[in-house]
Design an enzyme around this catalytic site. Structure first.
Site, mmCIF file in Angstrom:
data_model
loop_
_atom_site.group_PDB
_atom_site.id
_atom_site.type_symbol
_atom_site.label_atom_id
_atom_site.label_comp_id
_atom_site.label_asym_id
_atom_site.label_seq_id
_atom_site.Cartn_x
_atom_site.Cartn_y
_atom_site.Cartn_z
ATOM 1 N N HIS A 141 69.255 6.974 13.172
ATOM 2 C CA HIS A 141 68.648 7.579 11.795
ATOM 3 C C HIS A 141 69.586 8.569 11.292
ATOM 4 O O HIS A 141 68.976 9.254 10.736
ATOM 5 C CB HIS A 141 67.129 7.662 12.184
ATOM 6 C CG HIS A 141 66.497 6.733 12.706
ATOM 7 N ND1 HIS A 141 66.113 5.530 11.848
ATOM 8 C CD2 HIS A 141 65.903 6.280 13.792
ATOM 9 C CE1 HIS A 141 65.332 4.811 12.379
ATOM 10 N NE2 HIS A 141 65.211 5.060 13.689
ATOM 11 N N TRP B 247 71.847 46.424 20.282
ATOM 12 C CA TRP B 247 71.919 44.946 19.539
ATOM 13 C C TRP B 247 71.610 45.151 18.140
ATOM 14 O O TRP B 247 70.414 45.267 17.921
ATOM 15 C CB TRP B 247 71.155 43.941 20.480
ATOM 16 C CG TRP B 247 71.339 42.537 20.125
ATOM 17 C CD1 TRP B 247 72.387 41.688 20.492
ATOM 18 C CD2 TRP B 247 70.646 41.882 19.116
ATOM 19 N NE1 TRP B 247 72.231 40.541 20.055
ATOM 20 C CE2 TRP B 247 71.214 40.339 19.172
ATOM 21 C CE3 TRP B 247 69.400 41.965 18.243
ATOM 22 C CZ2 TRP B 247 70.670 39.243 18.488
ATOM 23 C CZ3 TRP B 247 69.045 40.861 17.632
ATOM 24 C CH2 TRP B 247 69.579 39.625 17.514
ATOM 25 N N ASN C 225 64.422 50.647 21.395
ATOM 26 C CA ASN C 225 64.552 48.894 21.291
ATOM 27 C C ASN C 225 63.437 48.773 20.578
ATOM 28 O O ASN C 225 62.195 49.165 20.783
ATOM 29 C CB ASN C 225 64.587 48.720 22.810
ATOM 30 C CG ASN C 225 64.488 47.286 22.937
ATOM 31 O OD1 ASN C 225 64.936 46.461 21.884
ATOM 32 N ND2 ASN C 225 63.882 46.724 24.101
ATOM 33 N N GLY C 226 63.649 47.613 19.667
ATOM 34 C CA GLY C 226 62.276 47.150 18.870
ATOM 35 C C GLY C 226 62.853 47.094 17.329
ATOM 36 O O GLY C 226 63.905 47.477 17.007
ATOM 37 N N ARG D 241 71.599 42.000 28.368
ATOM 38 C CA ARG D 241 70.703 42.093 27.338
ATOM 39 C C ARG D 241 71.464 41.492 25.990
ATOM 40 O O ARG D 241 70.730 41.196 24.970
ATOM 41 C CB ARG D 241 69.735 43.181 27.175
ATOM 42 C CG ARG D 241 68.947 43.307 28.481
ATOM 43 C CD ARG D 241 68.147 44.547 28.475
ATOM 44 N NE ARG D 241 67.380 44.878 27.513
ATOM 45 C CZ ARG D 241 66.352 44.326 27.708
ATOM 46 N NH1 ARG D 241 65.836 44.132 28.704
ATOM 47 N NH2 ARG D 241 65.218 44.706 26.554
ATOM 48 N N LYS E 219 69.356 38.228 26.077
ATOM 49 C CA LYS E 219 68.540 37.474 27.164
ATOM 50 C C LYS E 219 67.196 37.861 26.811
ATOM 51 O O LYS E 219 66.568 36.892 27.045
ATOM 52 C CB LYS E 219 68.884 37.939 28.573
ATOM 53 C CG LYS E 219 68.049 37.349 29.603
ATOM 54 C CD LYS E 219 68.983 37.149 30.902
ATOM 55 C CE LYS E 219 68.269 36.209 31.735
ATOM 56 N NZ LYS E 219 68.254 34.749 31.512
ATOM 57 N N GLU F 230 75.314 27.275 23.476
ATOM 58 C CA GLU F 230 75.357 28.857 23.789
ATOM 59 C C GLU F 230 76.323 29.830 24.515
ATOM 60 O O GLU F 230 76.710 30.689 24.215
ATOM 61 C CB GLU F 230 73.884 29.251 24.406
ATOM 62 C CG GLU F 230 73.768 28.906 25.658
ATOM 63 C CD GLU F 230 72.324 29.085 26.181
ATOM 64 O OE1 GLU F 230 71.648 30.069 25.713
ATOM 65 O OE2 GLU F 230 71.917 28.773 27.367
ATOM 66 N N LYS G 78 72.883 24.551 26.769
ATOM 67 C CA LYS G 78 73.718 25.154 27.567
ATOM 68 C C LYS G 78 75.251 25.058 27.032
ATOM 69 O O LYS G 78 75.913 26.294 27.066
ATOM 70 C CB LYS G 78 73.638 24.540 29.011
ATOM 71 C CG LYS G 78 72.406 25.035 29.817
ATOM 72 C CD LYS G 78 72.595 26.298 30.612
ATOM 73 C CE LYS G 78 71.345 27.307 29.827
ATOM 74 N NZ LYS G 78 70.381 27.437 29.462
ATOM 75 N N CYS H 261 68.373 45.454 22.493
ATOM 76 C CA CYS H 261 68.814 46.823 23.055
ATOM 77 C C CYS H 261 68.397 47.047 24.480
ATOM 78 O O CYS H 261 67.236 46.558 24.955
ATOM 79 C CB CYS H 261 68.539 47.966 22.097
ATOM 80 S SG CYS H 261 68.593 47.713 20.501
ATOM 81 N N GLU I 118 68.230 20.630 27.102
ATOM 82 C CA GLU I 118 68.621 21.900 27.779
ATOM 83 C C GLU I 118 70.118 21.661 27.866
ATOM 84 O O GLU I 118 70.818 22.523 27.769
ATOM 85 C CB GLU I 118 67.985 21.822 29.079
ATOM 86 C CG GLU I 118 68.183 23.108 30.083
ATOM 87 C CD GLU I 118 67.963 24.549 29.435
ATOM 88 O OE1 GLU I 118 67.375 24.615 28.323
ATOM 89 O OE2 GLU I 118 68.550 25.371 30.302
HETATM 90 C C1 G6P Z 1 66.801 33.802 25.203
HETATM 91 C C2 G6P Z 1 67.626 33.424 26.447
HETATM 92 C C3 G6P Z 1 67.028 31.987 26.748
HETATM 93 C C4 G6P Z 1 65.479 31.964 27.070
HETATM 94 C C5 G6P Z 1 64.830 32.454 25.839
HETATM 95 C C6 G6P Z 1 63.374 32.663 25.990
HETATM 96 O O1 G6P Z 1 67.216 33.130 24.138
HETATM 97 O O2 G6P Z 1 69.045 33.477 26.126
HETATM 98 O O3 G6P Z 1 67.859 31.703 28.113
HETATM 99 O O4 G6P Z 1 65.057 30.640 27.424
HETATM 100 O O5 G6P Z 1 65.299 33.689 25.442
HETATM 101 O O6 G6P Z 1 63.517 33.828 27.122
HETATM 102 P P1 G6P Z 1 61.680 33.884 27.934
HETATM 103 O O7 G6P Z 1 62.367 35.351 28.647
HETATM 104 O O8 G6P Z 1 60.843 33.963 27.112
HETATM 105 O O9 G6P Z 1 61.909 32.707 28.875
#
Ligand code: G6P
Length: 616
Positions: free
Chosen positions: A512, A76, A102-103, A27, A611, A496, A493, A2, A489
């Site tokens: 395996h 959210w 938020n929380g 966010r 985010k 997501e 990418k 949120c 990574e």
């Molecule tokens: C979310 C974001 C990722 C990020 C992760 C950790 O999932 O979408 O891109 O790597 O959180 O976030 P931070 O702010 O702790 O790096």
């Protein structure tokens, strides 16, 4: 998660709140709402399910909601589906208290039962409505005003919360309340703002107060007063934000993600510059700003890295680099797992928490657990003044600037650069690498921005590839050693933002089980930058080809022989093998990006994701 905004000043609040919310869209959210007040008139509330544009239309850009103070929210969903009823702001039965949150209030059911027994009714499934009505309950029970009602509610609530509140009896003020969820306060002449994150207020002011945990604040136009849990007034010093307002704009790019991909050479250079110093005849890594001493580094017996998402992938890469260059045993833990283990920590250990936002709930909890055990902690953080930055013993700031796209790119790259610098420094002070090797690694590090830039210049090929493979259902990313961590990574990418199923595998592990999923035309993306492992990974790729796999290789320019085996090759500049993840990630980011664009998806705001994940 949120997003919260709030405004008290002389201008039309609704327009400012809508604009602030638009800066927090990254966010992730499913509904939005505003509460605005015009003088001593009633608080007007407007909420919509879906995108912010719907709230914008419904309020005619805020024009239907005149007033100079207000709060706004993007939700959210955690408790209760996305709906207009569950959207914030929430209002107490007679309109005395209005709030956004938020929380997660963990004991909300217990509090709700208590309030129902006292005659309260509930129209939503949210924990927020309970919090708002708790404030209302204490306000009426003791009749001592907002400070007392908020403090009593905070004592009763468990969990995490950042809240913006308005009281109908106090027309000129809003309240900001915080425990374990981000909330900042910005002040300029005659105006005060609250927000979950800096980009929402960057346009208006750079003077920001970081409200502490279990603290709250009264906000009036141009003024803010802070209180602790006892309702006592406390003093907090402001911080000056160094990010420019433009840094949170798209700057001509179609998406923030593409802008941020292109900012990587600059961001990595800035981060390295902040850590590498020069005296008359040599360069050296200077960690003095972090407070981490050579003596501590020398005495380390082990390092544990905790993080989530891409930051965890950075930790995975750093593990190989630190162990090799500094010979310190490194464990890498998902923060969400680490926090519920009984880790063996203490003297001689260092816990590194990597986090762009500095607010990720699990990473913060991991940090606190480490601190409770008496272990020294280092936060590698991008957002200045964030919770992890404030609570860690030492902080190494990455200089990525504001990152808006949900899928991280430049923050990931700067985190890698910061961890490489730490590894090289540790190797040197522990006498594992000689002065000559130290200077070599410093040179190699400083070549990374150019190497990233070169990797960026090949994006047309990747765009074409993505367009041709738009119907792909599964992709596999493979590699060994550091290339495996880069594959993790690349795979994240891809899935997501493009919603294409993808998995990353250590190339040697493929046989395996996973290889049974390779079918005719399945793209298998091999990362091959480690000289000793090149042939081994190539053999694994060939095994996939024998089962119909379509081979894509990401490798260094000197490996032209790969053209005989792979169906599509993305060459990258050669760097020291320890640091290749910084370069191999670039074509993989572009691949995810173009795949998402080819499929017509919302690159910057992928479905269901946020985010900054400020709840467990
Ligand atoms: C979310 C974001 C990722 C990020 C992760 C950790 O999932 O979408 O891109 O790597 O959180 O976030 P931070 O702010 O702790 O790096």
């Amino acid at each position: 998660m949120c997003g919260i905004v709030g405004y008290a000043g002389g201008k039309d609040a609704a327009g400012i709140l809508l604009e602030g919310l638009s800066k927090l869209e990254y966010r992730g959210y499913d509904s939005a709402g505003l509460a605005v007040r015009d003088g001593s008139g009633p608080v007007s509330v407007c909420k919509t399910k879906g995108r912010l544009s719907r709230l914008y239309e419904k309020t005619e850009g805020g024009k239907t909601m005149p007033g100079h103070i207000g709060i706004g929210h993007t939700r959210w969903a955690t408790h209760g589906e996305p709906s207009e009823d569950n959207a914030h702001p929430h209002v107490s039965d007679d309109g005395l208290v209005t709030g956004v949150h938020n929380g997660i209030i963990e004991n909300y059911l217990e509090l709700k039962d208590k309030l129902i027994r006292k005659g309260y009714c509930f129209y939503s499934a949210t924990d927020t409505e309970v919090a708002v009505k708790m404030v209302d309950y204490y306000y009426k029970k003791y009749g001592l005003g907002p400070i007392d009602a908020i403090a009593k509610t905070m004592v009763r609530m468990r969990g995490s919360y950042a809240m913006g509140l308005m009281f109908s009896d106090y027309p000129d003020e809003i309240w900001a309340v915080r425990k374990d969820s981000p909330l900042i306060i910005g002040v300029k002449d005659g105006e005060t703002f609250i927000a979950s994150d800096v980009p929402a207020i960057l346009k208006y002011t750079k003077k920001v107060y970081y409200i502490g945990n279990l603290e709250f604040a009264r906000i009036r136009p141009g003024e803010v007063t802070f209180y602790d849990l006892n309702g006592e007034e406390i003093k907090i010093e402001p911080t000056e934000i160094t990010w420019s307002a433009d840094a949170a704009e798209k700057d001509g790019y179609e998406h923030f993600m593409m802008k941020e991909i292109h900012e990587q050479p600059r961001a990595v250079k800035d981060t390295l510059h902040s850590l590498i110093a020069k005296d008359s005849d040599r360069s050296f890594i200077d960690l003095s700003k972090t407070g981490l001493t050579d003596e501590t580094i020398r005495s380390l017996e082990g390092i544990t890295i905790c993080a989530c998402g891409s930051a965890w992938h950075v930790g995975m890469s750093a593990q190989y680099v630190i162990e090799d260059l500094a010979r310190i045993p490194v464990r890498v833990e998902l923060a969400s797992e680490f926090r519920y283990r009984k880790p063996i920590l203490g003297k001689g250990q260092l816990v590194i928490v990597i986090s762009q936002s500095g607010e990720t709930a699990d990473s913060l909890a991991a940090l606190r657990l480490a601190k409770e055990s008496g272990t020294e902690t280092l936060g590698v953080v991008n957002v200045v003044g964030s919770a992890i930055a404030r609570e860690a013993d030492h902080v190494l700031y990455t200089l990525a600037g504001p990152e808006i796209a949900v899928a991280t790119t430049k923050a990931y790259s700067t985190q890698l650069a910061a961890l490489y610098a730490l590894a090289v420094k540790a190797g040197h002070v522990r006498g594992v690498i000689s002065e000559e090797q130290y200077q070599y690694y410093l040179d190699e590090l400083q070549k990374l921005p150019d190497a990233i830039q070169t990797a960026l210049s090949r994006k047309e090929d990747i765009q074409r590839f993505a367009a041709e493979h738009v119907a792909t259902k599964d992709v596999f990313f493979i590699g060994r050693n550091i290339d495996y961590t880069s594959a993790l990574e690349g795979s994240l990418k891809m899935k997501e933002i493009s919603y294409v199923h993808s998995e990353a595998y250590a190339a040697g592990e493929l046989k395996h089980g996973t290889i049974s999923l390779v079918e005719d035309g399945t793209p298998v993306i091999g990362i091959l930058t480690q000289p000793d492992l090149y042939e081994k990974t190539l053999s694994n790729m060939v095994e996939c080809k024998a089962r119909g796999g379509y081979l894509v290789a990401v490798t260094t320019e000197d490996r032209q022989d790969i053209l005989n085996t792979a169906d599509f090759v993305l060459f990258i500049p050669k760097t020291d093998p320890h640091f290749t993840a910084s370069v191999t990630v670039v074509p993989q980011q572009l691949l995810g990006y173009y795949m998402s664009c080819s499929r017509g998806l919302d690159v910057d705001k992928p479905r269901n994701l946020a985010k900054s994940v400020t709840v467990e």
